[in-house]
Scaffold this motif. Sequence first.
Motif, PDB file in Angstrom:
ATOM      1  N   GLY A   1     -23.852  32.650  36.643  1.00 29.96           N
ATOM      2  CA  GLY A   1     -22.749  33.589  37.461  1.00 29.96           C
ATOM      3  C   GLY A   1     -23.597  34.420  38.567  1.00 29.96           C
ATOM      4  N   ARG A   2     -24.700  34.286  38.794  1.00 31.49           N
ATOM      5  CA  ARG A   2     -25.471  35.206  39.546  1.00 31.49           C
ATOM      6  C   ARG A   2     -25.286  35.010  41.088  1.00 31.49           C
ATOM      7  N   GLY A   3     -24.481  34.025  41.533  1.00 30.80           N
ATOM      8  CA  GLY A   3     -24.073  33.981  42.920  1.00 30.80           C
ATOM      9  C   GLY A   3     -24.816  32.897  43.716  1.00 30.80           C
ATOM     10  N   VAL A   4     -24.950  32.744  45.129  1.00 28.42           N
ATOM     11  CA  VAL A   4     -25.240  31.818  45.906  1.00 28.42           C
ATOM     12  C   VAL A   4     -26.912  31.768  45.746  1.00 28.42           C
ATOM     13  N   CYS A   5     -27.501  33.023  45.550  1.00 27.56           N
ATOM     14  CA  CYS A   5     -29.088  32.937  45.473  1.00 27.56           C
ATOM     15  C   CYS A   5     -29.395  32.106  44.297  1.00 27.56           C
ATOM     16  N   GLU A   6     -28.633  32.136  43.225  1.00 30.43           N
ATOM     17  CA  GLU A   6     -29.148  31.499  41.930  1.00 30.43           C
ATOM     18  C   GLU A   6     -28.700  29.664  42.434  1.00 30.43           C
ATOM     19  N   LEU A   7     -27.430  29.570  42.882  1.00 31.76           N
ATOM     20  CA  LEU A   7     -27.021  28.384  43.349  1.00 31.76           C
ATOM     21  C   LEU A   7     -28.020  27.608  44.132  1.00 31.76           C
ATOM     22  N   LEU A   8     -28.314  28.117  45.179  1.00 37.39           N
ATOM     23  CA  LEU A   8     -29.030  27.446  46.150  1.00 37.39           C
ATOM     24  C   LEU A   8     -30.561  27.751  46.160  1.00 37.39           C
ATOM     25  N   GLY A   9     -31.089  28.471  45.173  1.00 35.05           N
ATOM     26  CA  GLY A   9     -32.406  28.299  44.932  1.00 35.05           C
ATOM     27  C   GLY A   9     -33.060  29.678  45.809  1.00 35.05           C
ATOM     28  N   VAL A  10     -32.288  30.681  46.324  1.00 32.26           N
ATOM     29  CA  VAL A  10     -33.146  31.721  47.119  1.00 32.26           C
ATOM     30  C   VAL A  10     -33.480  32.908  46.352  1.00 32.26           C
ATOM     31  N   ASP A  11     -34.541  33.136  46.436  1.00 32.94           N
ATOM     32  CA  ASP A  11     -35.184  34.471  45.749  1.00 32.94           C
ATOM     33  C   ASP A  11     -34.342  35.756  46.169  1.00 32.94           C
ATOM     34  N   PRO A  12     -33.687  36.443  45.345  1.00 29.22           N
ATOM     35  CA  PRO A  12     -32.712  37.734  45.751  1.00 29.22           C
ATOM     36  C   PRO A  12     -33.847  38.752  46.306  1.00 29.22           C
ATOM     37  N   ALA A  13     -35.062  38.843  46.141  1.00 24.02           N
ATOM     38  CA  ALA A  13     -35.994  39.825  46.597  1.00 24.02           C
ATOM     39  C   ALA A  13     -36.003  39.502  48.242  1.00 24.02           C
ATOM     40  N   ASP A  14     -35.793  38.304  48.653  1.00 26.76           N
ATOM     41  CA  ASP A  14     -35.739  38.012  50.065  1.00 26.76           C
ATOM     42  C   ASP A  14     -34.761  38.492  50.878  1.00 26.76           C
ATOM     43  N   VAL A  15     -33.353  38.763  50.325  1.00 19.90           N
ATOM     44  CA  VAL A  15     -32.224  39.212  50.844  1.00 19.90           C
ATOM     45  C   VAL A  15     -32.250  40.851  50.943  1.00 19.90           C
ATOM     46  N   ASP A  16     -32.409  41.699  51.800  1.00 19.55           N
ATOM     47  CA  ASP A  16     -32.496  42.889  51.872  1.00 19.55           C
ATOM     48  C   ASP A  16     -31.228  43.546  51.252  1.00 19.55           C
ATOM     49  N   ILE A  17     -30.103  43.068  51.781  1.00 23.80           N
ATOM     50  CA  ILE A  17     -28.905  43.781  51.426  1.00 23.80           C
ATOM     51  C   ILE A  17     -28.011  42.994  50.715  1.00 23.80           C
ATOM     52  N   MET A  18     -27.418  42.930  49.329  1.00 25.21           N
ATOM     53  CA  MET A  18     -26.694  42.178  48.531  1.00 25.21           C
ATOM     54  C   MET A  18     -25.175  42.977  48.328  1.00 25.21           C
ATOM     55  N   MET A  19     -24.160  42.453  49.011  1.00 19.47           N
ATOM     56  CA  MET A  19     -23.268  43.321  48.885  1.00 19.47           C
ATOM     57  C   MET A  19     -22.087  42.379  47.669  1.00 19.47           C
ATOM     58  N   GLY A  20     -21.307  42.805  47.061  1.00 16.38           N
ATOM     59  CA  GLY A  20     -20.134  42.189  46.089  1.00 16.38           C
ATOM     60  C   GLY A  20     -18.907  42.999  45.651  1.00 16.38           C
ATOM     61  N   THR A  21     -18.220  42.521  45.059  1.00 12.26           N
ATOM     62  CA  THR A  21     -17.023  43.050  44.951  1.00 12.26           C
ATOM     63  C   THR A  21     -16.612  43.053  43.298  1.00 12.26           C
ATOM     64  N   PHE A  22     -15.871  43.897  42.575  1.00 14.39           N
ATOM     65  CA  PHE A  22     -15.648  43.601  41.310  1.00 14.39           C
ATOM     66  C   PHE A  22     -14.014  43.082  41.072  1.00 14.39           C
ATOM     67  N   THR A  23     -13.412  42.822  42.431  1.00 12.46           N
ATOM     68  CA  THR A  23     -12.113  42.390  42.335  1.00 12.46           C
ATOM     69  C   THR A  23     -11.757  40.986  42.060  1.00 12.46           C
ATOM     70  N   LYS A  24     -12.927  40.290  42.192  1.00  8.67           N
ATOM     71  CA  LYS A  24     -12.530  38.768  41.916  1.00  8.67           C
ATOM     72  C   LYS A  24     -12.931  38.279  40.836  1.00  8.67           C
ATOM     73  N   SER A  25     -14.205  38.118  40.434  1.00  4.87           N
ATOM     74  CA  SER A  25     -14.689  37.518  39.120  1.00  4.87           C
ATOM     75  C   SER A  25     -14.409  38.430  38.084  1.00  4.87           C
ATOM     76  N   PHE A  26     -14.518  39.749  37.971  1.00  9.95           N
ATOM     77  CA  PHE A  26     -14.775  40.572  36.860  1.00  9.95           C
ATOM     78  C   PHE A  26     -13.363  41.355  36.639  1.00  9.95           C
ATOM     79  N   GLY A  27     -12.222  40.956  37.361  1.00  9.15           N
ATOM     80  CA  GLY A  27     -11.037  41.449  36.940  1.00  9.15           C
ATOM     81  C   GLY A  27     -10.976  43.152  37.214  1.00  9.15           C
ATOM     82  N   SER A  28     -11.572  43.732  38.007  1.00  9.49           N
ATOM     83  CA  SER A  28     -11.406  44.992  38.082  1.00  9.49           C
ATOM     84  C   SER A  28     -11.369  45.499  39.587  1.00  9.49           C
ATOM     85  N   CYS A  29     -11.848  46.364  40.078  1.00 13.06           N
ATOM     86  CA  CYS A  29     -11.625  46.978  41.647  1.00 13.06           C
ATOM     87  C   CYS A  29     -12.990  47.581  41.865  1.00 13.06           C
TER      88      CYS A  29
END
Length: 380
Positions: free
Chosen positions: A296-324
């Motif tokens: 469940g760690r997102g597209v980096c995990e799904l597509l085999g991309v090292d998160p360290a290579d992505v400078d800014i990772m943005m996300g929300t809590f309103t979808k998968s986590f049922g919050s805001c």
Amino acid sequence: RVEGSEEDGEAPVPVTALTTLFSYGLLFAFGHFRDFFRRILDAGKSSNLKGYAPICLGYEDFYTRRLYLRIQDCFGRPIASAPDAWFDVVERHSNDGNKTLQRTTKTSKCLNLGSYNYLGFAAADEYCTPRVIESLKKYSASTCSARVDGGNTKLHTELEELVARFVGKPAAILFGMGYVTNSAIIPILIGKGGLIVSDSLNHISIVNGARGSGATVRVFQHNNPAHLEDVLREQIAGGQPRTHRPWKKIIVIVEGIYSMEGELCNLPEIMAVCKKYKAYTYLDEAHSIGAVGKTGRGVCELLGVDPADVDIMMGTFTKSFGSCGGYIAASKEIIHHLKHACPAHIYATSMSPPAVQQVISAIKVVLGEDGSNRGISGRI
């Protein structure tokens, strides 16, 4: 046999498009026809608003009156239950041609096709709900303060550390709204003299954040690494407008899953282009974090991309986590800068403690840290 032909049981796409456009055109024509005669009938009437500019202009006003009002009873219906897979919808009626709608005491059980509740956490959950109720009793419903004043609880700090660990970045920062996370953060990361290269189908929050930054904005064809490379090469060669000086900073902005199309980003290829031209990368995972990847760690995990290579990772809590709310995960230096410079952190009310606890509990279920195997087995 042609794929997508009538032999496959599907109507050809052009027919669907043409009939839709015809229906829309018919409504458009009749709406203007009725407006024409209304102007004739009202020609002799005086207006108390003479001299005032109309609040709604042109097509916006026409669309609301002649199209949306006729079908608004189909949308925005109040619900009378948790937003689970099935929910209770309040029935409404109108006595004035849908200009106003009155609620009734009747409800209908409906299949929920308009929710972000990807993993079901927005409904009652055996692990999350008791902990959210406990946090409500302990911290109340709101901090009524910004994080830098009296709005920082240990739950907020715990969630930032948990999010950073979850997505694989050194640090993270929370915001009370997903839309604001993009629109308020981008202007803090880049400004005049910088270049933003944005996917043509990026969310409006990204578009508004880019426009408000003062940076030059260029768009590349949706999910097309080759065109991204062409844009970067051209812009780097030409430099800033008028002065042709080198760009102070270049940021490429993409989404993990594009919300309206449901398409995965070609992240590995786009990352290769960004590395080649020394451009920073900004990845919006509003619709992918928690929902894709083996754990469940997102597209980096799904597509085999090292998160360290992505400078800014943005996300929300309103979808998968049922919050805001939303988050930015990045290096400690970037997060430190955002905490001292971003108005959405300094002035806006912090996330509600129960909402924070909901995200903490949901992530722990996904990680299998709740003492069960629901998250690991995918039986959330």
